[in-house]
Design an enzyme around this catalytic site. Structure first.
Site: not given
Ligand code: FCB
Length: 453
Positions: A80, A124, A169, A295, A297, A354
């Site tokens: 990606r 992005h 995002e 994504n 985290y 991600e």
């Protein structure tokens, strides 16, 4: 994780790694590329740690072939990357720069030659500066500019790309860029940021038609960052605070995309700050997508803070050792958020686009022994497997990141790579986590091959 502990993922599950254009490419003046808001932001004193810029970064623009070879050696099934709008349409609107498209064209072919499926993100965060000069995402005219850009990219790369994500995002682009001032363009205006968010979503929905026409066999979707929010206590005020965070961070994007309306509680909470929404906008925003990129985290723990402006939140510290970013390591949150999205939204198939961690890696005798990162990935891959076992329809996983790279306002202080980058020599040194990931991918392939008739 030994062989026998490796959870078995469904055959065909996609294992990849991710990067983004401004974080790795460098070569900011090459082949007619125009300036982006990140070039401007980096040039503004005090914005980026150490005065770092993406002018060289990993010099991937020149070293891309070596990087693709590296991906092949790791056995990646997918890669990606993001396309830099200022390389393709240097002024944001108007003339297309064919040399910018040539770069991605060659990259895509090289990936395909090595059996690696290309996944391209169109935005992005490296907005052409010319568009910001015209007002940026808060100006509705940007939607047409994005559609023309999406047309240019998908017309050239077409169905050779397996999956296109319109945006990465949007919360970060809108909130960190226009309200918190931590990301380019560095503004601090909440109303502007909500207009930016609306136009980001509208740009996403508006581009899908031309993207599908240009690449009918590719999958088209969007990538959101999602954070499970837990209350600091069982007190009703804290429980409500966690719900407000969820609304402000997750539902503000999930609801319009997957349900066709903004969440009412958040809309009311924002009061006069809400953006203008015209007839038909929400139909466009909620146009069907083929995948939802998630994504993940960390999670957050929230308490009610009556002194803070709406959403009146205070983040409560966690007690376990943080990553270098100060983030909590909380693999269960990945299971939680995937199951929650599955349950509440019945989304199209999901991809974890991600997931990863920054640690202060050291290169000793040519080796980076990043045991903490290996543990992070093991925990999250197991959590992902749990989510799938319990019913989340997730089709792939992309580690963030292939390479150490330019980590936005943190400059080069944060290392997220599976592969260590020596920024003086541009040497790439696969870390122990890269070997671990390559091993995982190989075992999954062997297991899939074993069940084939
Ligand atoms: C995500 C971004 C990515 C990288 C990681 C650490 O929010 O999409 O570019 O910065 O965080």
């Amino acid at each position: 994780m030994t062989d026998s502990d490796t959870p078995r993922f469904p055959p065909g599950f996609i294992w990849g790694a991710a990067t983004s254009s401004y974080q790795i490419e460098g070569a900011v003046d090459a082949h007619g590329r125009g300036p982006s808001i990140w070039d401007t932001f980096c040039a503004t004193p005090g914005k980026v740690s150490g005065g770092a810029t993406g002018a060289v970064a990993c010099d991937h623009y020149h070293l891309w072939e070596r990087d693709v070879d590296l991906m092949a050696r790791l056995g990646l099934g997918a890669y990606r990357f993001s396309v830099a709008w200022p390389r393709v349409i240097p002024n944001g609107t108007g003339a297309i720069e064919p040399r910018g498209l040539d770069f991605y064209d060659r990259l895509v072919d090289a990936l395909l030659e090595r059996g690696i499926a290309p996944y391209a993100t169109l935005y992005h965060w490296d907005l052409p500066q010319a568009l910001q000069d015209a007002g940026g995402w808060p100006e509705r005219g940007i939607v047409d500019a994005f559609v023309s850009y999406a047309d240019a990219v998908t017309a050239r790369l077409g169905d050779r790309v397996a999956g296109y994500a319109t945006l990465n995002e949007p919360w970060c682009a809108a909130y960190l860029g226009y309200a918190a001032g931590e990301h380019a363009p560095g503004l601090r205006d909440h109303a502007l940021s909500l207009r930016a968010a609306h136009h980001l979503l509208l740009a996403h929905g508006s581009a899908l038609e031309v993207m599908r026409a240009n690449a009918p066999r590719a999958q088209h979707g969007i990538v959101l960052n999602l954070i499970p929010a837990h209350p600091a206590s069982s007190a009703p005020d804290d429980v409500a605070a966690a719900q407000r965070f969820d609304g402000f961070f997750n539902r503000w994007y999930l609801d319009p995309l997957l349900r066709g309306h903004y969440p009412e509680d958040v809309w009311e909470g924002y009061g006069d700050l809400v953006p203008e929404v015209r007839d038909g906008d929400l139909e466009r925003i909620s146009a069907p997508i083929d995948f939802l990129g998630v994504n993940y985290y960390n999670r957050t723990i929230m308490a009610h803070d009556p002194d803070a402006p709406w959403p009146s939140l205070r983040q409560v510290p966690f007690t376990t050792p943080p990553t270098d970013m100060g983030w909590e390591v909380y693999p269960e949150g990945l299971t939680e958020i995937l199951l929650r999205v599955q349950r509440d939204y019945a989304p199209p198939p999901m991809l974890v686009t991600e997931n990863g961690a920054a640690y202060p890696d050291t290169l000793r005798d040519g080796v980076v022994d990043d045991a903490a990162r290996v543990a992070f990935f093991e925990g999250h891959v197991a959590a992902l497997h749990d989510a799938i076992r319990q019913g989340a329809d997730v089709r792939g996983y992309f580690a963030w990141s292939l390479l150490d790279n330019f980590e936005w306002q943190h400059g080069f202080d944060m290392r997220f790579g599976l592969v260590y980058v020596d920024y003086d020599t541009q040497a790439r040194i696969p870390k122990r986590s890269a070997a671990w990931y390559a091993g995982l991918i190989e075992r999954q392939r062997d297991a899939a091959a074993a069940v084939m008739p």
